[in-house]
Design an enzyme around this catalytic site. Structure first.
Site, mmCIF file in Angstrom:
data_model
loop_
_atom_site.group_PDB
_atom_site.id
_atom_site.type_symbol
_atom_site.label_atom_id
_atom_site.label_comp_id
_atom_site.label_asym_id
_atom_site.label_seq_id
_atom_site.Cartn_x
_atom_site.Cartn_y
_atom_site.Cartn_z
ATOM 1 N N ALA A 1 0.805 -1.227 0.000
ATOM 2 C CA ALA A 1 0.000 0.000 0.000
ATOM 3 C C ALA A 1 0.838 1.277 0.000
ATOM 4 C CB ALA A 1 -0.941 -0.006 1.211
ATOM 5 N N ILE B 1 8.053 1.566 -0.984
ATOM 6 C CA ILE B 1 8.763 0.611 -1.846
ATOM 7 C C ILE B 1 7.802 -0.475 -2.335
ATOM 8 C CG2 ILE B 1 10.609 -1.122 -1.887
ATOM 9 C CD1 ILE B 1 12.047 0.659 0.273
ATOM 10 N N ASP C 1 -1.565 -5.929 2.982
ATOM 11 C CA ASP C 1 -1.207 -4.775 3.815
ATOM 12 C C ASP C 1 -2.240 -4.669 4.931
ATOM 13 O OD1 ASP C 1 -0.230 -2.107 4.745
ATOM 14 O OD2 ASP C 1 0.849 -2.119 2.846
ATOM 15 N N ASP D 1 -2.763 -8.138 9.566
ATOM 16 C CA ASP D 1 -1.824 -7.499 10.482
ATOM 17 C C ASP D 1 -0.670 -8.473 10.740
ATOM 18 O OD1 ASP D 1 -0.401 -6.291 12.463
ATOM 19 O OD2 ASP D 1 -2.092 -6.063 13.852
ATOM 20 N N TYR E 1 15.083 -1.810 15.191
ATOM 21 C CA TYR E 1 15.163 -1.723 13.734
ATOM 22 C C TYR E 1 16.427 -2.415 13.204
ATOM 23 C CZ TYR E 1 14.673 -0.014 8.991
ATOM 24 O OH TYR E 1 14.521 0.045 7.626
ATOM 25 N N LYS F 1 16.545 -6.096 11.363
ATOM 26 C CA LYS F 1 17.007 -6.161 9.969
ATOM 27 C C LYS F 1 18.247 -7.049 9.845
ATOM 28 C CE LYS F 1 13.925 -3.583 7.868
ATOM 29 N NZ LYS F 1 12.996 -4.191 6.886
HETATM 30 N N1 LIG Z 1 12.408 4.118 3.395
HETATM 31 C C1 LIG Z 1 13.653 3.820 3.743
HETATM 32 O O1 LIG Z 1 14.510 4.710 3.882
HETATM 33 C C2 LIG Z 1 14.035 2.375 3.949
HETATM 34 C C3 LIG Z 1 15.408 2.069 4.066
HETATM 35 C C4 LIG Z 1 15.804 0.766 4.246
HETATM 36 C C5 LIG Z 1 14.847 -0.238 4.331
HETATM 37 N N2 LIG Z 1 13.519 0.089 4.215
HETATM 38 C C6 LIG Z 1 12.557 -1.027 4.341
HETATM 39 O O2 LIG Z 1 11.723 -1.052 3.202
HETATM 40 C C7 LIG Z 1 10.473 -1.660 3.554
HETATM 41 C C8 LIG Z 1 9.350 -0.788 3.020
HETATM 42 O O3 LIG Z 1 9.434 0.452 3.700
HETATM 43 P P1 LIG Z 1 8.903 1.839 3.090
HETATM 44 O O4 LIG Z 1 9.989 2.818 3.298
HETATM 45 O O5 LIG Z 1 8.327 1.611 1.766
HETATM 46 O O6 LIG Z 1 7.791 2.174 4.199
HETATM 47 P P2 LIG Z 1 6.238 2.546 4.089
HETATM 48 O O7 LIG Z 1 5.868 2.925 5.475
HETATM 49 O O8 LIG Z 1 6.012 3.485 2.983
HETATM 50 O O9 LIG Z 1 5.568 1.145 3.706
HETATM 51 C C9 LIG Z 1 5.563 0.061 4.595
HETATM 52 C C10 LIG Z 1 4.283 -0.729 4.401
HETATM 53 O O10 LIG Z 1 4.281 -1.827 5.362
HETATM 54 C C11 LIG Z 1 2.977 -1.935 5.871
HETATM 55 N N3 LIG Z 1 2.955 -2.525 7.202
HETATM 56 C C12 LIG Z 1 3.518 -2.035 8.324
HETATM 57 N N4 LIG Z 1 3.166 -2.774 9.380
HETATM 58 C C13 LIG Z 1 2.363 -3.753 8.916
HETATM 59 C C14 LIG Z 1 1.653 -4.810 9.545
HETATM 60 N N5 LIG Z 1 1.663 -4.980 10.879
HETATM 61 N N6 LIG Z 1 0.918 -5.642 8.772
HETATM 62 C C15 LIG Z 1 0.845 -5.438 7.422
HETATM 63 N N7 LIG Z 1 1.504 -4.450 6.787
HETATM 64 C C16 LIG Z 1 2.234 -3.618 7.528
HETATM 65 C C17 LIG Z 1 2.481 -0.480 5.951
HETATM 66 O O11 LIG Z 1 1.065 -0.414 6.074
HETATM 67 C C18 LIG Z 1 3.014 0.110 4.672
HETATM 68 O O12 LIG Z 1 2.111 -0.001 3.596
HETATM 69 C C19 LIG Z 1 10.491 -1.809 5.069
HETATM 70 O O13 LIG Z 1 10.787 -3.144 5.406
HETATM 71 C C20 LIG Z 1 11.601 -0.877 5.504
HETATM 72 O O14 LIG Z 1 12.205 -1.271 6.712
HETATM 73 C C21 LIG Z 1 13.095 1.356 4.040
#
Ligand SMILES: NC(=O)c1ccc[n+]([C@@H]2O[C@H](COP(=O)([O-])OP(=O)(O)OC[C@H]3O[C@@H](n4cnc5c(N)ncnc54)[C@H](O)[C@@H]3O)[C@@H](O)[C@H]2O)c1
Length: 257
Positions: free
Chosen positions: A10, A13, A32, A41, A155, A159
């Site tokens: 949703a 990434i 999601d 969830d 975090y 990871k």
């Molecule tokens: N954005 C960054 O800088 C970054 C850097 C390194 C790694 N990441 C990793 O990339 C991945 C995506 O992150 P993003 O930046 O796109 O974040 P985002 O917050 O835009 O998207 C994360 C998604 O995960 C879903 N989510 C969270 N908890 C949930 C749950 N309990 N059940 C179901 N869905 C759930 C959220 O609803 C959301 O749609 C993550 O694992 C994050 O740790 C992000």
């Protein structure tokens, strides 16, 4: 055309990956918290089991790909929630969906870890032992008891452990005929990063740390690596962590690779 399941579809990434996979002609089963094909969830065992069951029902027990993007940032409270989603929201879906992937065509899975996975190496990761024995309550308690360090510990620790969990599966997944890799992004312009920047506890540290390529990644740049790893040109890439971080890892750990 293949059928793939994708968590975190949703936002950020995951949303960019969904768009790219749809454009490439694939059928996507998005998961999601709200507004997805499957609302689930992933922060608790019942939600994860329901997600696995719903995916199996929708795909008829046959999956060609799996992308696990759902995750929470260091700013989210309580830190135990971060551990539950980032670690168990990956391992339980990997294990629950492997049989369906084995029945798929040239199947592959990609887990979105983070460049933060190297900040608490396994030997110094306070969550390692609890996570390896599957002790969700124990690992969450360690993060919650870490005070001001709890968010970072949850975090980086989750990871690091999720990358290890993928690498530990390389032998069994290889034997099963399913490729499995991680992507480790640096800072990506998504709502997760925005929330970290806006958090008084983390914002300045994130701003102060400038990658050699001095900008944030676009989510599409991470999605491109995910699509590559899923595809036939990556047919010999397995158990690997692909760093997409604008040079952060090279800057901070030039002698370790
Ligand atoms: N954005 C960054 O800088 C970054 C850097 C390194 C790694 N990441 C990793 O990339 C991945 C995506 O992150 P993003 O930046 O796109 O974040 P985002 O917050 O835009 O998207 C994360 C998604 O995960 C879903 N989510 C969270 N908890 C949930 C749950 N309990 N059940 C179901 N869905 C759930 C959220 O609803 C959301 O749609 C993550 O694992 C994050 O740790 C992000």
């Amino acid at each position: 055309m293949s059928t793939l399941a994708l968590t975190g579809c949703a936002s950020g990434i995951g949303a960019a990956t969904r768009t790219a996979l749809l454009a490439a002609g694939h059928t996507i089963i998005g998961i999601d918290r709200h507004g997805a094909d499957i609302d689930a969830d992933l922060s608790n065992p019942a939600g994860r089991a329901a997600a696995v069951a719903a995916v199996l029902e929708r795909c008829g027990g046959v999956l060609d790909g799996l992308v696990l993007c759902a995750g929470l940032g260091a700013h989210v409270e309580p830190p135990s929630l971060v551990v539950s989603v980032n670690y168990f929201g990956v391992t339980e879906l990997l294990d629950g969906l492997l049989p369906a992937l084995q029945r798929g065509r040239d199947a592959a899975a990609v887990v979105v870890s983070s460049v933060a996975s190297t900040q608490l190496p396994w030997a110094r990761n306070p969550l390692a032992a609890a996570l390896e024995r599957g002790d969700e309550a124990g690992a969450g308690a360690i993060a919650c008891q870490a005070g001001a360090r709890g968010g970072h510990l949850a975090y980086a620790g989750s990871k690091n452990a999720v990358t290890v969990a993928v690498r530990r599966r390389a032998a069994s997944w290889g034997a099963a005929g399913v490729r499995l890799n991680t992507v480790a992004p640096g800072a990506v312009a998504t709502p997760l990063l925005r929330a970290g920047l806006d958090d008084p506890r983390f914002g300045q540290a994130i701003r102060d740390f400038v990658a050699p390529i001095a900008r944030h990644a676009r989510p599409e740049e991470i999605a491109a690596m995910i699509l590559f790893l899923l595809g036939p040109d990556a047919g010999f890439i397995h158990g690997a962590q692909m760093v997409v971080d604008g040079g952060v890892d090279a800057l901070t750990r030039p002698t370790e690779f």
